[in-house]
Structure formats: C-alpha cells, structure tokens
Scaffold this motif. Sequence first.
Motif, PDB file in Angstrom:
ATOM      1  N   VAL A 203       0.834  -1.201   0.000  1.00 60.71           N
ATOM      2  CA  VAL A 203       0.000   0.000   0.000  1.00 60.71           C
ATOM      3  C   VAL A 203       0.869   1.252   0.000  1.00 60.71           C
TER       4      VAL A 203
ATOM      5  N   TRP B 114      -3.248  15.933  -2.649  1.00 56.62           N
ATOM      6  CA  TRP B 114      -4.019  14.940  -1.895  1.00 56.62           C
ATOM      7  C   TRP B 114      -4.290  15.388  -0.462  1.00 56.62           C
ATOM      8  N   ILE B 115      -3.650  16.453  -0.006  1.00 55.76           N
ATOM      9  CA  ILE B 115      -4.031  17.040   1.287  1.00 55.76           C
ATOM     10  C   ILE B 115      -5.180  18.018   1.047  1.00 55.76           C
TER      11      ILE B 115
ATOM     12  N   GLN C 233      -8.929  15.070  -0.477  1.00 53.08           N
ATOM     13  CA  GLN C 233      -8.657  13.703  -0.051  1.00 53.08           C
ATOM     14  C   GLN C 233      -9.099  12.643  -1.059  1.00 53.08           C
TER      15      GLN C 233
ATOM     16  N   LEU D  15      -6.357  10.643  -2.478  1.00 53.75           N
ATOM     17  CA  LEU D  15      -5.787   9.698  -1.526  1.00 53.75           C
ATOM     18  C   LEU D  15      -6.649   8.444  -1.453  1.00 53.75           C
ATOM     19  N   VAL D  16      -7.973   8.646  -1.390  1.00 50.97           N
ATOM     20  CA  VAL D  16      -8.888   7.511  -1.339  1.00 50.97           C
ATOM     21  C   VAL D  16      -8.755   6.673  -2.614  1.00 50.97           C
TER      22      VAL D  16
ATOM     23  N   LEU E 191      -5.485   4.639  -2.384  1.00 50.95           N
ATOM     24  CA  LEU E 191      -5.532   3.543  -1.413  1.00 50.95           C
ATOM     25  C   LEU E 191      -6.489   2.441  -1.867  1.00 50.95           C
TER      26      LEU E 191
END
Lengths: 204, 204, 204
Positions: free
Chosen positions: B35, B59-60, B63, B66-67, B70
């Motif tokens: 990951v 990505w900050i 989000q 980021l999702v 992941l």
Amino acid sequence: MDNLLYWVGLAAVAVNALTGVLDAGRKNMDIIGVVMVGGATALGGGTVRDILLDRTVFWINDQTYLVAALATTVATFFAVRGLRLPARLFLIPDAVGLALFTVVGTQIALEWQAPWLAASLLGVITGVVGGVLRDVLCNDVPLVFVRSELYASAAWAGALSLVGLQRLGVPPVLAAWCAMALIFAVRLLAIVFRITLPTYAERK
Amino acid sequence: MDNLLYWVGLAAVAVNALTGVLDAGRKNMDIIGVVMVGGATALGGGTVRDILLDRTVFWINDQTYLVAALATTVATFFAVRGLRLPARLFLIPDAVGLALFTVVGTQIALEWQAPWLAASLLGVITGVVGGVLRDVLCNDVPLVFVRSELYASAAWAGALSLVGLQRLGVPPVLAAWCAMALIFAVRLLAIVFRITLPTYAERK
Amino acid sequence: MDNLLYWVGLAAVAVNALTGVLDAGRKNMDIIGVVMVGGATALGGGTVRDILLDRTVFWINDQTYLVAALATTVATFFAVRGLRLPARLFLIPDAVGLALFTVVGTQIALEWQAPWLAASLLGVITGVVGGVLRDVLCNDVPLVFVRSELYASAAWAGALSLVGLQRLGVPPVLAAWCAMALIFAVRLLAIVFRITLPTYAERK
C-alpha cells in the motif's frame, strides 16, 4: 498540548537519532556519515510532514531539535562504537520513537486543517519516513516495507484512533496518551507473538 | 479544463497505484508495504510537483485522490496476488498513466506561472517521479533511467508540444488531448519498434 | 554579494552537472537518464535547500540555472562518451563545486533568517545533497557517507567559518571567498595526505 508535543517531539528526535546511528554503524560509515544518517533518521519524518503541510520546517524554526539530534548522534557514536550489541535490544526505543512521532505528526496535521485521512497518513509519514530515509541512504530495501511484525500498520491504527477519540470529544492530551500507548502495545505484542500481515506472494 | 484535469488526474493516480502494487509485489512485501509503495508511486510525482511549485499538496487539499490511490492499491493487492502475470501486460496502463500525469503536471505548472522550460520539466517530473520513487523504495536502479524505449523522452516531447500548441493559440483542452495522444503513441511505437536513445558507453 | 552568489551558483551548477554525467555514464544509462541524473546532481542540493527554507525554487524562479544544467549535461555526454577517463581527474572540479555550493547555500540561509547552526547545515545540504541524490538514483551507498577523505566535514567547517567570520564583522564577500578557499584546501589536503575521520567499527 503544545507543551506535551514539544517534549515528546524532542524525545522522539533523540530516540530516532540513536537507531539511525546503530544502523549506519553497520555500514562502517565514518563519523560524519553516521551523523548525517542519524540526523536524517531523527529529523526526516517531521521534515517531510512540514514540507507537505507547507509549515516552517521544525528544526529551522527551533534549533533545539537540531542540537538534540546532533548531540545524541555524536554521543551514541562514541558510546557504542566497537561494541557488538544485539539488534533486538533496540526494538523498544524504536517502538517508543514510532509511537511518539506518529502521534505528534497526526496532531500537528489536524491543527493545520488537513482532512482526517490525510492527517492520519501524515502521522504515519512522520513516524516511518525517518527510518525509510535511513534505509535508502544505507542502500537497503526499507525495513518498514518488508518487516512483517505490524510497524506502519501499528502507527496507522494509532493515528486513526487519535482522530477518532478527538471526534468523540475525548480531551486532546488524554487522546494523545491513549494513541501512543496503543501504537507501543500493538508493536510490542506483534513482535512477541510474531503477528504478521499477509504478503503479496504466499508461496515463494 | 479544470474538470478535465480533475478526472484525468484521478485516473492517472489509479493507474499508477496499480503499477506500483505489481512492482512491490515482486519484492514480496506485505500488504502495508504494498500500500505504501503503491501510494508513493501514485501520488509521488504530483506531490513533488506541488512542493516545487509551493502549491498545497493535491491529496491534502482534496482527499479524493488519496482515497482513489488507497482503494486501487488494496483492490489490486487482493485481485492479483498469487497470480504470475506477464510484465508486458502492464506497459499499456503504464503508458496511459505517463501521458495523463505529464499533461496534467505541465498544465498546472503553466497555470502557476512557471517559465516554459521549467513547466515542461515539471510535467516530466509529475509523470516519472512516482516510478522513480517506486524503484528507489524497492532498491532498484530506476527503470526510467536505464530502459531504452523512449519513456521520459516521450513525456518531455509531449510536455513541450503542449507548451508549443498553447503558444500557437490552440484551445487548451484540444492541446491537452493532442499532447496526451503524442506521449502515448510515441511510447507505444518505441516499444513495438524497439526505438532507443544512444547510451553513454556504446560498447559494453 | 548578490552578483557573486549568482555567478558562483551558475558555475557550481555546471560543475556538478559534469560530475553527475560522469557517474551516470558508468551505469550505462541512455542520454535521457544521464540528463536526468546530471540535472538532479546539479540542481538537487539547491532545490532541497529552497524547499526547506520555503523559498521559490531557484531554477523555477530563474530558468538560466536549468539551461546551464541541461546544456552542460548534454555537452559532457557527447564530449566524453566512449572515453575511459580516470576517476581521480574529477576530484578537483568536484571540490570546486562543493566549495561553491556550500558557501552559496549558507549565505542564502543566513539571508532567510535561519539560525546559525541550521544555516551551516543548509549550506552542507546544498553542497552534498546533489551527490547523494546521484548515488541513490544510481543505486549506490552515497559516497559522501563512506568516502573517508573529509568531504561533508570540509563543507561543514567552511560553512561554520562563513558564519563566524560574518559575526566578527568581516565583509560578506571577503568572508565568502575565505570560506570557499578553506573548503577547497581542506578537501584537497585530505585527498593528498589521506586524512580520514574515525569510522564506527575500528576493526573490519
């Protein structure tokens, strides 16, 4: 809370500098190499977090952290060189450093208005990037990616619990202590009972 | 244009996460290692671009990226582990990711007033740094530096064509599609016809 | 002073690009790999310094540095490829680059109000990070950590002397020349007389 973050941060820097020196020593680096790898291990995670958050880098803002890292590195170099210490001896300070850094990093990211998932990941980054840098500089595959006893996952669980406890209204200082205890406990239990995560290729 | 950048960016993140997982899998990492390497591959190029431009890291700021990274990483891990897939199968998604990221990166750099040559290079950085990070974390020489079939050079040609087309007054969305098609086509043709650049030492 | 910093910076970029190309060449990279490693070697130290100080990255602010790095890299590639040059030949330009970058970096950090110890370290980072990046990208243990003839230590001594001389009221330009001469002299004397620092493990 700020006071707690400050002292916990200083302690984490010193502990990580120690583990950096011990690993750099195995590569037979000279003192300046050891100091630089120790410094990168101690300050790397927080530096990457600050750059990602666009904060002033903590050791430029307050030189005390830099002095703590350098002093610990040099002291460790002279104290332990020549000795052959068993690697397992350092698992406990390493787990302490992981717990301290992850909680400080997550807390700072939350204060800088990072969304919750990003904040938890910035905590993990603060906790593990120092060690990743150490391994990349020593030309190894980062231990955190291959070592099977819950390392980054322990940190992530702690970071998410910190976010969750604060959402539930738990006072920040208490939530921080709980999250640190969780990371430390998960990591140590995983080492003792050899708890591992599934790897990509089951057969090898 | 912003809408196009957003969706193309999300697609590129997912595609790169996929290639990161496949490479990390070869090193027999556990799920958290996979990951993290997948996430670094997917988000690394854009992160370095944003830091260099002093933008809020994408990505900050949002989000969703980021999702996406992941979720793709975890899904890929469980979908393909245990399988032995031929490496050539992933050259096409990889070429798509390269084209998407390079064009998004160049466009963002231009909007942030970077001068043209720097903007084209920031596009290349967005396209290739994720893969470089993946290889450094897996302790390999980055493929992009040794692989001989036009990779970074295809990206650079596309980035420069985007800059050039916009200077000539071509509408931005059209210019973006042309540049993406160019990168994809050059990369695939180079693979099919084994087009290579001269290396440093002719004899080996 | 600004004028001196500008030209010295350009010269250091060109010199470091040269050493990057020579090292990348040994890994038999193709021209784009060589250009990227050369560029990272030339621009990496200053880029990390600017990111840590939250300055606009120097080669995005002024593309001249980027052009200097790329032009030197391409010219070196075509000038020396195929030749087998002795490695010792490059120790002198490398020492010049170290001296130039360290002094420029320290001076910029002082002007950006970094505290003195942090400023001296930012100078060392400017001087050595390009070479560290080069070695990490070529998948070697960074030479600066293992090479025993005073490298980072020479840079640090020079950076500290620059800080000290300015505190004592020496005019900045004179202090800069003295610090550069000190770094260059210490490094060359260390090579000639094989002066080394103690390593971690005395016995090997």
